[in-house]
Design a protein around this motif. Sequence first.
Motif, PDB file in Angstrom:
ATOM      1  N   UNK A 123       0.985  -1.374   0.130  1.00  0.00           N
ATOM      2  CA  UNK A 123       0.070  -0.124  -0.060  1.00  0.00           C
ATOM      3  C   UNK A 123       0.919   1.227   0.031  1.00  0.00           C
ATOM      4  N   UNK A 124       0.122   2.322  -0.053  1.00  0.00           N
ATOM      5  CA  UNK A 124       0.945   3.631   0.022  1.00  0.00           C
ATOM      6  C   UNK A 124       2.020   3.663   1.008  1.00  0.00           C
ATOM      7  N   UNK A 125       1.577   3.089   2.356  1.00  0.00           N
ATOM      8  CA  UNK A 125       2.488   3.232   3.567  1.00  0.00           C
ATOM      9  C   UNK A 125       3.506   2.034   3.554  1.00  0.00           C
ATOM     10  N   UNK A 126       3.563   1.553   2.563  1.00  0.00           N
ATOM     11  CA  UNK A 126       4.694   0.413   2.680  1.00  0.00           C
ATOM     12  C   UNK A 126       4.290  -0.898   3.153  1.00  0.00           C
ATOM     13  N   UNK A 127       3.055  -1.071   3.577  1.00  0.00           N
ATOM     14  CA  UNK A 127       2.703  -2.451   4.105  1.00  0.00           C
ATOM     15  C   UNK A 127       1.832  -3.135   3.209  1.00  0.00           C
ATOM     16  N   UNK A 128       1.885  -4.495   3.570  1.00  0.00           N
ATOM     17  CA  UNK A 128       0.756  -5.230   2.649  1.00  0.00           C
ATOM     18  C   UNK A 128      -0.633  -5.202   3.421  1.00  0.00           C
ATOM     19  N   UNK A 129      -1.740  -5.050   2.566  1.00  0.00           N
ATOM     20  CA  UNK A 129      -3.123  -5.249   3.261  1.00  0.00           C
ATOM     21  C   UNK A 129      -3.244  -6.638   3.817  1.00  0.00           C
ATOM     22  N   UNK A 130      -3.936  -6.811   5.050  1.00  0.00           N
ATOM     23  CA  UNK A 130      -4.093  -7.977   5.385  1.00  0.00           C
ATOM     24  C   UNK A 130      -5.440  -8.354   5.157  1.00  0.00           C
ATOM     25  N   UNK A 131      -5.541  -9.988   4.880  1.00  0.00           N
ATOM     26  CA  UNK A 131      -6.717 -10.215   4.445  1.00  0.00           C
ATOM     27  C   UNK A 131      -7.798 -10.456   5.492  1.00  0.00           C
ATOM     28  N   UNK A 132      -8.967 -10.167   5.570  1.00  0.00           N
ATOM     29  CA  UNK A 132      -9.775  -9.940   6.663  1.00  0.00           C
ATOM     30  C   UNK A 132     -10.095 -11.235   7.461  1.00  0.00           C
ATOM     31  N   UNK A 133      -9.975 -11.235   8.703  1.00  0.00           N
ATOM     32  CA  UNK A 133      -9.893 -12.532   9.377  1.00  0.00           C
ATOM     33  C   UNK A 133     -11.346 -13.034   9.546  1.00  0.00           C
ATOM     34  N   UNK A 134     -12.165 -11.983   9.714  1.00  0.00           N
ATOM     35  CA  UNK A 134     -13.617 -12.303  10.118  1.00  0.00           C
ATOM     36  C   UNK A 134     -14.202 -13.091   8.844  1.00  0.00           C
ATOM     37  N   UNK A 135     -14.975 -14.017   8.820  1.00  0.00           N
ATOM     38  CA  UNK A 135     -15.571 -14.691   7.691  1.00  0.00           C
ATOM     39  C   UNK A 135     -16.699 -14.013   7.394  1.00  0.00           C
ATOM     40  N   UNK A 136     -16.229 -13.875   6.021  1.00  0.00           N
ATOM     41  CA  UNK A 136     -17.312 -13.283   5.143  1.00  0.00           C
ATOM     42  C   UNK A 136     -17.377 -13.588   3.553  1.00  0.00           C
ATOM     43  N   UNK A 137     -18.169 -13.566   2.840  1.00  0.00           N
ATOM     44  CA  UNK A 137     -18.205 -13.792   1.424  1.00  0.00           C
ATOM     45  C   UNK A 137     -17.010 -13.209   0.679  1.00  0.00           C
ATOM     46  N   UNK A 138     -16.141 -13.847   0.009  1.00  0.00           N
ATOM     47  CA  UNK A 138     -14.923 -13.298  -0.636  1.00  0.00           C
ATOM     48  C   UNK A 138     -15.297 -12.772  -1.956  1.00  0.00           C
ATOM     49  N   UNK A 139     -14.911 -11.658  -2.157  1.00  0.00           N
ATOM     50  CA  UNK A 139     -15.103 -11.081  -3.718  1.00  0.00           C
ATOM     51  C   UNK A 139     -14.117 -11.294  -4.460  1.00  0.00           C
ATOM     52  N   UNK A 140     -13.744 -11.982  -5.489  1.00  0.00           N
ATOM     53  CA  UNK A 140     -12.614 -11.889  -6.405  1.00  0.00           C
ATOM     54  C   UNK A 140     -12.794 -11.340  -7.845  1.00  0.00           C
ATOM     55  N   UNK A 141     -12.094 -10.701  -8.362  1.00  0.00           N
ATOM     56  CA  UNK A 141     -12.093 -10.186  -9.765  1.00  0.00           C
ATOM     57  C   UNK A 141     -11.103 -11.034 -10.695  1.00  0.00           C
ATOM     58  N   UNK A 142     -11.977 -11.480 -11.676  1.00  0.00           N
ATOM     59  CA  UNK A 142     -11.387 -12.282 -12.553  1.00  0.00           C
ATOM     60  C   UNK A 142     -11.431 -11.648 -14.269  1.00  0.00           C
ATOM     61  N   UNK A 143     -10.473 -10.950 -14.417  1.00  0.00           N
ATOM     62  CA  UNK A 143     -10.671 -10.370 -15.528  1.00  0.00           C
ATOM     63  C   UNK A 143     -10.485 -11.322 -16.818  1.00  0.00           C
ATOM     64  N   UNK A 144     -11.517 -11.010 -17.891  1.00  0.00           N
ATOM     65  CA  UNK A 144     -11.481 -11.999 -18.901  1.00  0.00           C
ATOM     66  C   UNK A 144     -11.596 -11.296 -20.246  1.00  0.00           C
ATOM     67  N   UNK A 145     -10.521 -11.755 -21.231  1.00  0.00           N
ATOM     68  CA  UNK A 145     -10.516 -10.812 -22.516  1.00  0.00           C
ATOM     69  C   UNK A 145     -11.129 -11.791 -23.542  1.00  0.00           C
ATOM     70  N   UNK A 146     -11.961 -12.764 -23.252  1.00  0.00           N
ATOM     71  CA  UNK A 146     -12.564 -13.762 -24.479  1.00  0.00           C
ATOM     72  C   UNK A 146     -11.728 -14.765 -24.898  1.00  0.00           C
ATOM     73  N   UNK A 147     -10.473 -14.955 -24.435  1.00  0.00           N
ATOM     74  CA  UNK A 147      -9.729 -16.046 -24.887  1.00  0.00           C
ATOM     75  C   UNK A 147      -9.917 -17.281 -24.025  1.00  0.00           C
ATOM     76  N   UNK A 148      -9.505 -18.250 -24.245  1.00  0.00           N
ATOM     77  CA  UNK A 148      -9.741 -19.527 -23.609  1.00  0.00           C
ATOM     78  C   UNK A 148      -8.763 -19.483 -22.583  1.00  0.00           C
TER      79      UNK A 148
END
Length: 172
Positions: A123-148
């Motif tokens: 991040x801007x402050x030089x640290x790595x963002x921590x993955x939230x420990x609380x259980x919640x639905x995870x959202x993941x971005x999967x960019x697709x360009x139309x290729x297999x």
Amino acid sequence: RIARATGAKLTLLRAVAPLEDLAWQARGMAMNIAQVFERERAEASSYLQRIGAIEPLQGLDVHTQVVQGHPVQAILYEAQTYAMDLIVMCSHGDSGVKRWMMGSVSRKVARHRHVPVLLLRPQDNGTIAQFPEELRQVRILVPLDGSPLAEEALAPAMALCKAVSPTKPAAL
């Protein structure tokens, strides 16, 4: 969180400079290269043992491995030799001349790997963002360009979502 959810074994890896690199750097200096190498190896081993014992890793199956070699080749070799399922590493975020001169280990590993790479950026402050420990639905971005080839990312993304999300979807 991924390791806990999947029962994964973690291998903490550190590469130390090969003897030939140390010899080149020490040209004209009075030093015992073997002693320097052993000191580097011992420091790397001590470091990995210390990291492997930190609280967030307690209860996980954690192994440490110090190898001799250049970082990119060492990471790729270890991942392939020991059939690793995922490489997780941080990018130092260097840019410009420093990145051009030094190269990017994370970029080279991501380009030449045989397994998925989870690359964490500072991040801007030089640290790595921590993955939230609380259980919640995870959202993941999967960019697709139309290729297999791009669609090949769907299966690992779904597996990752399943591994780190609660079994019952959280309300949005």
